[in-house]
Design a protein around this motif. Structure first.
Motif, PDB file in Angstrom:
ATOM      1  N   PRO A 112       0.815  -1.227   0.000  1.00 45.40           N
ATOM      2  CA  PRO A 112       0.000   0.000   0.000  1.00 45.40           C
ATOM      3  C   PRO A 112       0.845   1.271   0.000  1.00 45.40           C
ATOM      4  O   PRO A 112       0.512   2.244  -0.679  1.00 45.40           O
ATOM      5  CB  PRO A 112      -0.822  -0.132   1.287  1.00 45.40           C
ATOM      6  CG  PRO A 112      -0.853  -1.583   1.583  1.00 45.40           C
ATOM      7  CD  PRO A 112       0.468  -2.110   1.118  1.00 45.40           C
ATOM      8  N   GLU A 113       1.942   1.260   0.749  1.00 48.20           N
ATOM      9  CA  GLU A 113       2.790   2.443   0.791  1.00 48.20           C
ATOM     10  C   GLU A 113       3.534   2.631  -0.526  1.00 48.20           C
ATOM     11  O   GLU A 113       3.671   3.765  -1.014  1.00 48.20           O
ATOM     12  CB  GLU A 113       3.779   2.347   1.957  1.00 48.20           C
ATOM     13  CG  GLU A 113       4.512   3.649   2.225  1.00 48.20           C
ATOM     14  CD  GLU A 113       5.297   3.617   3.528  1.00 48.20           C
ATOM     15  OE1 GLU A 113       4.835   4.217   4.506  1.00 48.20           O
ATOM     16  OE2 GLU A 113       6.376   2.979   3.558  1.00 48.20           O
ATOM     17  N   LEU A 114       3.989   1.535  -1.142  1.00 53.34           N
ATOM     18  CA  LEU A 114       4.667   1.638  -2.425  1.00 53.34           C
ATOM     19  C   LEU A 114       3.736   2.157  -3.514  1.00 53.34           C
ATOM     20  O   LEU A 114       4.125   3.000  -4.333  1.00 53.34           O
ATOM     21  CB  LEU A 114       5.243   0.275  -2.832  1.00 53.34           C
ATOM     22  CG  LEU A 114       6.569  -0.117  -2.186  1.00 53.34           C
ATOM     23  CD1 LEU A 114       6.886  -1.578  -2.480  1.00 53.34           C
ATOM     24  CD2 LEU A 114       7.694   0.776  -2.684  1.00 53.34           C
ATOM     25  N   ALA A 115       2.489   1.664  -3.520  1.00 50.29           N
ATOM     26  CA  ALA A 115       1.523   2.137  -4.510  1.00 50.29           C
ATOM     27  C   ALA A 115       1.229   3.622  -4.295  1.00 50.29           C
ATOM     28  O   ALA A 115       1.126   4.402  -5.261  1.00 50.29           O
ATOM     29  CB  ALA A 115       0.235   1.321  -4.414  1.00 50.29           C
ATOM     30  N   THR A 120       7.190   8.970   4.913  1.00 54.39           N
ATOM     31  CA  THR A 120       6.885   7.545   4.856  1.00 54.39           C
ATOM     32  C   THR A 120       8.115   6.723   5.228  1.00 54.39           C
ATOM     33  O   THR A 120       9.239   7.227   5.296  1.00 54.39           O
ATOM     34  CB  THR A 120       6.414   7.142   3.445  1.00 54.39           C
ATOM     35  OG1 THR A 120       7.506   7.295   2.525  1.00 54.39           O
ATOM     36  CG2 THR A 120       5.241   7.996   2.993  1.00 54.39           C
ATOM     37  N   THR A 121       7.895   5.436   5.446  1.00 49.79           N
ATOM     38  CA  THR A 121       9.003   4.542   5.801  1.00 49.79           C
ATOM     39  C   THR A 121       9.840   4.190   4.589  1.00 49.79           C
ATOM     40  O   THR A 121      11.071   4.185   4.630  1.00 49.79           O
ATOM     41  CB  THR A 121       8.450   3.255   6.441  1.00 49.79           C
ATOM     42  OG1 THR A 121       7.703   3.601   7.607  1.00 49.79           O
ATOM     43  CG2 THR A 121       9.584   2.313   6.844  1.00 49.79           C
ATOM     44  N   ILE A 122       9.170   3.887   3.489  1.00 48.46           N
ATOM     45  CA  ILE A 122       9.865   3.421   2.284  1.00 48.46           C
ATOM     46  C   ILE A 122      10.350   4.589   1.433  1.00 48.46           C
ATOM     47  O   ILE A 122      11.257   4.436   0.617  1.00 48.46           O
ATOM     48  CB  ILE A 122       8.930   2.500   1.464  1.00 48.46           C
ATOM     49  CG1 ILE A 122       8.502   1.301   2.315  1.00 48.46           C
ATOM     50  CG2 ILE A 122       9.603   2.000   0.196  1.00 48.46           C
ATOM     51  CD1 ILE A 122       7.448   0.432   1.668  1.00 48.46           C
ATOM     52  N   GLY A 123       9.792   5.756   1.643  1.00 44.51           N
ATOM     53  CA  GLY A 123      10.096   6.917   0.814  1.00 44.51           C
ATOM     54  C   GLY A 123      11.567   7.168   0.543  1.00 44.51           C
ATOM     55  O   GLY A 123      11.951   7.391  -0.617  1.00 44.51           O
ATOM     56  N   PRO A 124      12.438   7.154   1.570  1.00 45.60           N
ATOM     57  CA  PRO A 124      13.856   7.436   1.298  1.00 45.60           C
ATOM     58  C   PRO A 124      14.493   6.481   0.294  1.00 45.60           C
ATOM     59  O   PRO A 124      15.422   6.861  -0.419  1.00 45.60           O
ATOM     60  CB  PRO A 124      14.508   7.283   2.681  1.00 45.60           C
ATOM     61  CG  PRO A 124      13.410   7.585   3.643  1.00 45.60           C
ATOM     62  CD  PRO A 124      12.162   7.033   3.009  1.00 45.60           C
ATOM     63  N   MET A 125      13.983   5.248   0.212  1.00 46.50           N
ATOM     64  CA  MET A 125      14.559   4.272  -0.710  1.00 46.50           C
ATOM     65  C   MET A 125      14.206   4.573  -2.163  1.00 46.50           C
ATOM     66  O   MET A 125      14.977   4.259  -3.075  1.00 46.50           O
ATOM     67  CB  MET A 125      14.066   2.867  -0.345  1.00 46.50           C
ATOM     68  CG  MET A 125      14.776   2.249   0.843  1.00 46.50           C
ATOM     69  SD  MET A 125      16.466   1.747   0.433  1.00 46.50           S
ATOM     70  CE  MET A 125      16.145   0.345  -0.624  1.00 46.50           C
ATOM     71  N   VAL A 126      13.038   5.143  -2.402  1.00 48.69           N
ATOM     72  CA  VAL A 126      12.581   5.345  -3.778  1.00 48.69           C
ATOM     73  C   VAL A 126      12.666   6.802  -4.218  1.00 48.69           C
ATOM     74  O   VAL A 126      12.469   7.108  -5.395  1.00 48.69           O
ATOM     75  CB  VAL A 126      11.132   4.826  -3.948  1.00 48.69           C
ATOM     76  CG1 VAL A 126      11.059   3.343  -3.615  1.00 48.69           C
ATOM     77  CG2 VAL A 126      10.152   5.608  -3.087  1.00 48.69           C
TER      78      VAL A 126
END
Length: 351
Positions: A67-70, A91-97
């Motif tokens: 859900p966060e990636l989408a 977001t948690t994943i944000g820094p990676m993308v």
């Protein structure tokens, strides 16, 4: 401003990150900035322009990655360099993308930057700047691409506060997790001869298991249990509380509940972990203990602290205006550094 797709901004109850972002957004708008808030659902309570990537909040899927990636994929398609100077990602994943974005990105690290999370953050694109929420958090992993440290804050202008020490129970307010030490709180209050109210978030499977297997067997007539309380109920409990107990068992990266408690005039009794010493003024707005055995005496002594000192400390050190000014400095420094880097590359190419 990009928030996770789980909760509205601000949230109706639990959601420290969302409360912080709501305060930051409104303060930035008040200071003349045009802010667009990217989230999920259909409602928000901020002064920003709101763009939703999904018609429904994804709270039931909190903790899942897709859900966060989408959500972030939608954001990246909508963020155009012609419209935005900067993206601030929470977001948690944000820094990676974020390295793929066409707009420069800073990302606030809201968790403890060690272990698996530290591994993820260590692979952050070096063109993305990380913002710490405490000096303790930054010290925990100094090798990350930090670009600044800005303490969290919350709007306190209209928050009710008490003028005399609370006469009610000691209050524990957190998610049900061993990191937050509700079992330690029960034992400390029992040793002090003081009643305790446990108010906890309990939605995720791990939280429910911990509540059932560890906390509930310790309950007695001296402990009240409140699960998933709303915002108004939490404020009433804070205003009534003798003090807030924070027997954290991990390196707490911030601890927004301590600021909220002090803003209502409620002192904090805590263990010296993580950012606790950065938030609490010992002997003025609370008491900081080195060992759990010291907590009972501190709980009894908390009644002697002046609620006005707690309120004044938050107004001085943790106002949303101060947080906004701190972020403005980080934004400008980060963008200036990128501009200088681009000029240096151009000079090299030119020969």
């Amino acid at each position: 401003m990009v928030v996770p797709p789980w909760l509205s901004v601000p949230p109706p109850g639990y959601g420290g990150l969302e409360h912080v972002v709501a305060g930051l957004v409104d303060a930035l708008v008040e200071r003349g900035h045009a802010v667009t808030l990217f989230g999920a659902g259909t409602e928000h309570g901020t002064a920003a322009e709101f763009v939703s990537t999904h018609p429904e909040l994804q709270y039931d899927r909190m903790g899942e990655s897709l859900p966060e990636l989408a959500h972030l994929a939608h954001v990246d398609r909508l963020v155009d360099p012609a419209d935005f100077d900067l993206v601030h990602d929470h977001t948690t994943i944000g820094p990676m993308v974020a390295g793929r974005r066409r707009v420069p990105t800073v990302a606030t690290v809201h968790g403890n930057p060690v272990g698996e999370y530290g591994t993820v953050l260590g692979n952050t694109d070096r063109g993305v700047g990380l913002i710490a929420i405490s000096h303790a958090q930054r010290r925990a992993n100094p090798g990350l691409p930090w670009v600044g440290t800005v303490h969290n804050a919350m709007p306190v202008r209209d928050l009710p506060h008490k003028r005399a020490p609370g006469a009610g129970p000691v209050l524990w307010l957190a998610r049900f997790s061993p990191d937050k030490g509700p079992d330690v709180a029960i034992r400390a209050c029992r040793a002090a001869g003081l009643p305790l109210t446990l108010v906890g978030k309990c939605h995720e499977p791990a939280e429910r298991r911990y509540l059932e297997q560890v906390v509930e067997p310790l309950l007695g007539d001296d402990v009240d249990l409140v699960v998933n309380a709303g915002r108004e109920a939490v404020l009433r409990l804070l205003l009534d509380a003798r003090c807030l107990i924070m027997p954290v068992q991990w390196a707490e990266p911030f601890g927004m509940v301590m600021v909220e408690a002090m803003a209502t005039g409620t002192p904090v009794v805590a263990l010296r972990r993580g950012a606790v010493p950065e938030l609490v003024r010992p002997g003025v707005t609370g008491l900081v203990c080195d060992r759990a055995e010291e907590l009972p005496a501190a709980l009894r002594a908390a009644a002697d602290l002046d609620p006005a000192d707690c309120v004044a400390h938050v107004a001085e050190s943790f106002s949303v205006e101060r947080m906004a000014v701190g972020h403005e400095a980080v934004y400008r420094g980060f963008l200036a550094g990128r501009a200088e880097g681009s000029r240096a590359v151009a000079r090299l190419v030119a020969g």
